[in-house]
Enzyme design. Structure first.
Site, mmCIF file in Angstrom:
data_model
loop_
_atom_site.group_PDB
_atom_site.id
_atom_site.type_symbol
_atom_site.label_atom_id
_atom_site.label_comp_id
_atom_site.label_asym_id
_atom_site.label_seq_id
_atom_site.Cartn_x
_atom_site.Cartn_y
_atom_site.Cartn_z
ATOM 1 N N ASP A 8 0.866 -1.191 0.000
ATOM 2 C CA ASP A 8 0.000 0.000 0.000
ATOM 3 C C ASP A 8 0.898 1.236 0.000
ATOM 4 O O ASP A 8 1.748 1.391 0.874
ATOM 5 C CB ASP A 8 -0.898 -0.024 1.247
ATOM 6 C CG ASP A 8 -1.956 1.067 1.216
ATOM 7 O OD1 ASP A 8 -3.120 0.777 1.505
ATOM 8 O OD2 ASP A 8 -1.615 2.235 0.920
ATOM 9 N N ASP A 103 -3.605 2.239 -5.315
ATOM 10 C CA ASP A 103 -2.281 2.195 -4.662
ATOM 11 C C ASP A 103 -2.063 0.952 -3.815
ATOM 12 O O ASP A 103 -1.182 0.929 -2.976
ATOM 13 C CB ASP A 103 -2.081 3.452 -3.805
ATOM 14 C CG ASP A 103 -2.754 3.353 -2.449
ATOM 15 O OD1 ASP A 103 -3.821 2.712 -2.350
ATOM 16 O OD2 ASP A 103 -2.198 3.901 -1.484
ATOM 17 N N GLU A 104 -2.869 -0.085 -4.082
ATOM 18 C CA GLU A 104 -2.850 -1.212 -3.148
ATOM 19 C C GLU A 104 -3.013 -2.535 -3.894
ATOM 20 O O GLU A 104 -3.837 -2.649 -4.783
ATOM 21 C CB GLU A 104 -4.048 -0.997 -2.220
ATOM 22 C CG GLU A 104 -4.123 -1.810 -1.011
ATOM 23 C CD GLU A 104 -5.462 -1.575 -0.311
ATOM 24 O OE1 GLU A 104 -5.793 -2.384 0.538
ATOM 25 O OE2 GLU A 104 -6.178 -0.603 -0.643
HETATM 26 P P1 TTP Z 1 -5.232 5.103 0.919
HETATM 27 O O1 TTP Z 1 -4.218 4.034 0.670
HETATM 28 O O2 TTP Z 1 -6.380 4.773 1.791
HETATM 29 O O3 TTP Z 1 -4.539 6.364 1.578
HETATM 30 P P2 TTP Z 1 -3.140 7.013 1.271
HETATM 31 O O4 TTP Z 1 -2.333 6.188 0.338
HETATM 32 O O5 TTP Z 1 -3.358 8.429 0.864
HETATM 33 O O6 TTP Z 1 -2.458 7.052 2.715
HETATM 34 P P3 TTP Z 1 -1.821 5.856 3.549
HETATM 35 O O7 TTP Z 1 -0.383 6.206 3.700
HETATM 36 O O8 TTP Z 1 -2.550 5.890 4.859
HETATM 37 O O9 TTP Z 1 -2.059 4.597 2.785
HETATM 38 O O10 TTP Z 1 -5.819 5.620 -0.433
HETATM 39 C C1 TTP Z 1 -5.049 5.738 -1.626
HETATM 40 C C2 TTP Z 1 -5.453 6.974 -2.404
HETATM 41 O O11 TTP Z 1 -6.851 6.934 -2.701
HETATM 42 C C3 TTP Z 1 -5.235 8.267 -1.644
HETATM 43 O O12 TTP Z 1 -3.919 8.773 -1.807
HETATM 44 C C4 TTP Z 1 -6.292 9.155 -2.185
HETATM 45 C C5 TTP Z 1 -7.412 8.243 -2.622
HETATM 46 N N1 TTP Z 1 -8.525 8.306 -1.648
HETATM 47 C C6 TTP Z 1 -9.628 9.116 -1.900
HETATM 48 O O13 TTP Z 1 -9.691 9.760 -2.940
HETATM 49 N N2 TTP Z 1 -10.622 9.191 -0.987
HETATM 50 C C7 TTP Z 1 -10.589 8.508 0.189
HETATM 51 O O14 TTP Z 1 -11.518 8.611 1.007
HETATM 52 C C8 TTP Z 1 -9.457 7.668 0.449
HETATM 53 C C9 TTP Z 1 -9.376 6.905 1.743
HETATM 54 C C10 TTP Z 1 -8.448 7.611 -0.482
HETATM 55 MG MG MG Z 2 -2.135 4.103 0.602
#
Ligand code: TTP
Ligand code: MG
Length: 356
Positions: A8, A103-104
């Site tokens: 992730d 991103d996962e």
């Molecule tokens: P996430 O992996 O949930 O968050 P992140 O990568 O920004 O942070 P983390 O380090 O905690 O993993 O989500 C991936 C991307 O998806 C994030 O960068 C932006 C998008 N996203 C949204 O647009 N809306 C949302 O509510 C969430 C949770 C994520």
């Molecule tokens: Mg993330």
């Protein structure tokens, strides 16, 4: 036993913007809609998180928590590009990939023999490749199943690796709060809390029948996860590899002109599919599939980025020459650059609806 890696990216959208403008890195910074437009943040960098700023938070509220917050507009095409590049990197290590969002992804490296088959070393190699080639960091969790690997990837975020070896799975799971179990949202958690279950260890002591009466078939999953078990396999189907149309004819077609005569209709259908799924930019090969009336099948393909009648005609002529038999089925297809998986392509739309 499976070896699963969950990857992730860290503050994904924000990380890409910080990479492209390093001056953003040390200050609280977010990506999202404007406060005036009643926008919402998609994500923010870690300095902003120290102020309590979060994903999905209205931008106006984020400014109240952190007045110096800088908010940049969302650039989904750019993030999709990086996402596809991440996928390309994963594919150097295994073809057993299940992307979950932009991103996962889960990777099953059970059969991988590189790195002496060490999932931890593979995870570190992936992390460093992404860092060097793409200029962003990803966190990884490594364990024996999807559930534990996913929980683990969050453990040392950002830029972290957490390995839960087989012998530690039981104790690792026992200590988890019930909210760590996928499918346990606020409502289910509240119900479980009222029944006296706060952690997975608590849940292990539950009466299975009582749990079943309350939660139906989900109770089985709850108990399995409470013990750190997860039998789900990697679903690699989510990456779309081709697009095609085919027809089985009720009367066999004579080998020759009658088959060629079907081409324009089939091609029209194929083009419609490509257009509908917006796949034209990902075409790498054209192919024709023929099933003869002895049920043998042959395919002929060639490299090409467009689907043209001329290409398919030549491929079909070549295929038909392989057997002098009537034809039961004709198919036209295009092989795709792996790019982004389908489900994944829908995600940004959902996000756009929500935030912009
Ligand atoms: P996430 O992996 O949930 O968050 P992140 O990568 O920004 O942070 P983390 O380090 O905690 O993993 O989500 C991936 C991307 O998806 C994030 O960068 C932006 C998008 N996203 C949204 O647009 N809306 C949302 O509510 C969430 C949770 C994520
Ligand atoms: Mg993330």
């Amino acid at each position: 036993m499976q070896k699963i890696i969950h990857i992730d990216a860290d503050c994904f959208f924000a990380a890409i913007e910080m990479r492209d403008d390093p001056s953003l890195a040390d200050r609280p910074f977010a990506v999202g809609g404007s406060a005036e437009g009643r926008g919402v943040l998609t994500t923010c960098n870690y300095p902003a998180r120290e102020y309590g700023v979060r994903s999905a938070m209205p931008t106006a509220q984020a400014y109240r928590l952190c007045p110096e917050l800088l908010v940049m507009p969302v650039n989904i095409p750019k993030y999709r590009g990086v996402s596809a590049q991440m996928l390309d990197i994963f594919e150097r290590f295994t073809d057993q990939i299940e992307p979950l969002s932009l991103d996962e992804a889960f990777l099953d490296v059970t059969e991988v023999t590189d790195f002496a088959g060490s999932a931890s070393r593979i995870a570190e190699a992936i992390r460093s490749t992404v860092r060097t080639e793409l200029g962003i960091t990803v966190s990884a969790g490594v364990s024996v199943n999807k559930f534990i690997a996913k929980v683990a990837s969050d453990w040392h975020k950002p830029d972290g690796l957490k390995v839960v070896p087989p012998e530690e799975v039981d104790s690792f799971a026992a200590a988890l709060g019930i909210r760590a179990i996928p499918g346990v949202g606020p409502v289910t958690a509240e119900k479980l809390n009222r029944m006296g279950f706060k952690t997975c260890a608590d849940l292990r002591r539950a009466d299975p029948l009582k749990l079943k009466r309350r939660f139906g078939s989900f109770s089985q999953t709850l108990l399995e996860r409470a013990h750190g078990q997860d039998r789900r396999r990697i679903n690699t189907q989510r990456i779309r590899k081709s697009v095609s149309v085919e027809h089985t004819y009720s009367n066999d077609l004579a080998n020759g002109d009658p088959c060629l005569g079907k081409l324009p209709g089939l091609l029209k259908e194929l083009r419609q599919r490509i257009e509908k799924a917006d796949l034209s930019g990902r075409i790498r090969k054209a192919y024709v599939k023929i099933k003869f009336n002895d049920f043998s099948t042959t395919t002929v393909e060639r490299v090409g980025t467009a689907v043209t009648l001329e290409d398919y005609r030549e491929l079909l002529v070549e295929g038909l020459a392989r057997k002098e038999l009537p034809v039961r089925l004709l198919g036209l297809g295009a092989r795709l650059d792996p790019g982004l998986p389908e489900r994944y392509e829908q995600l940004p739309l959902r996000i756009e609806n929500r935030i912009l």
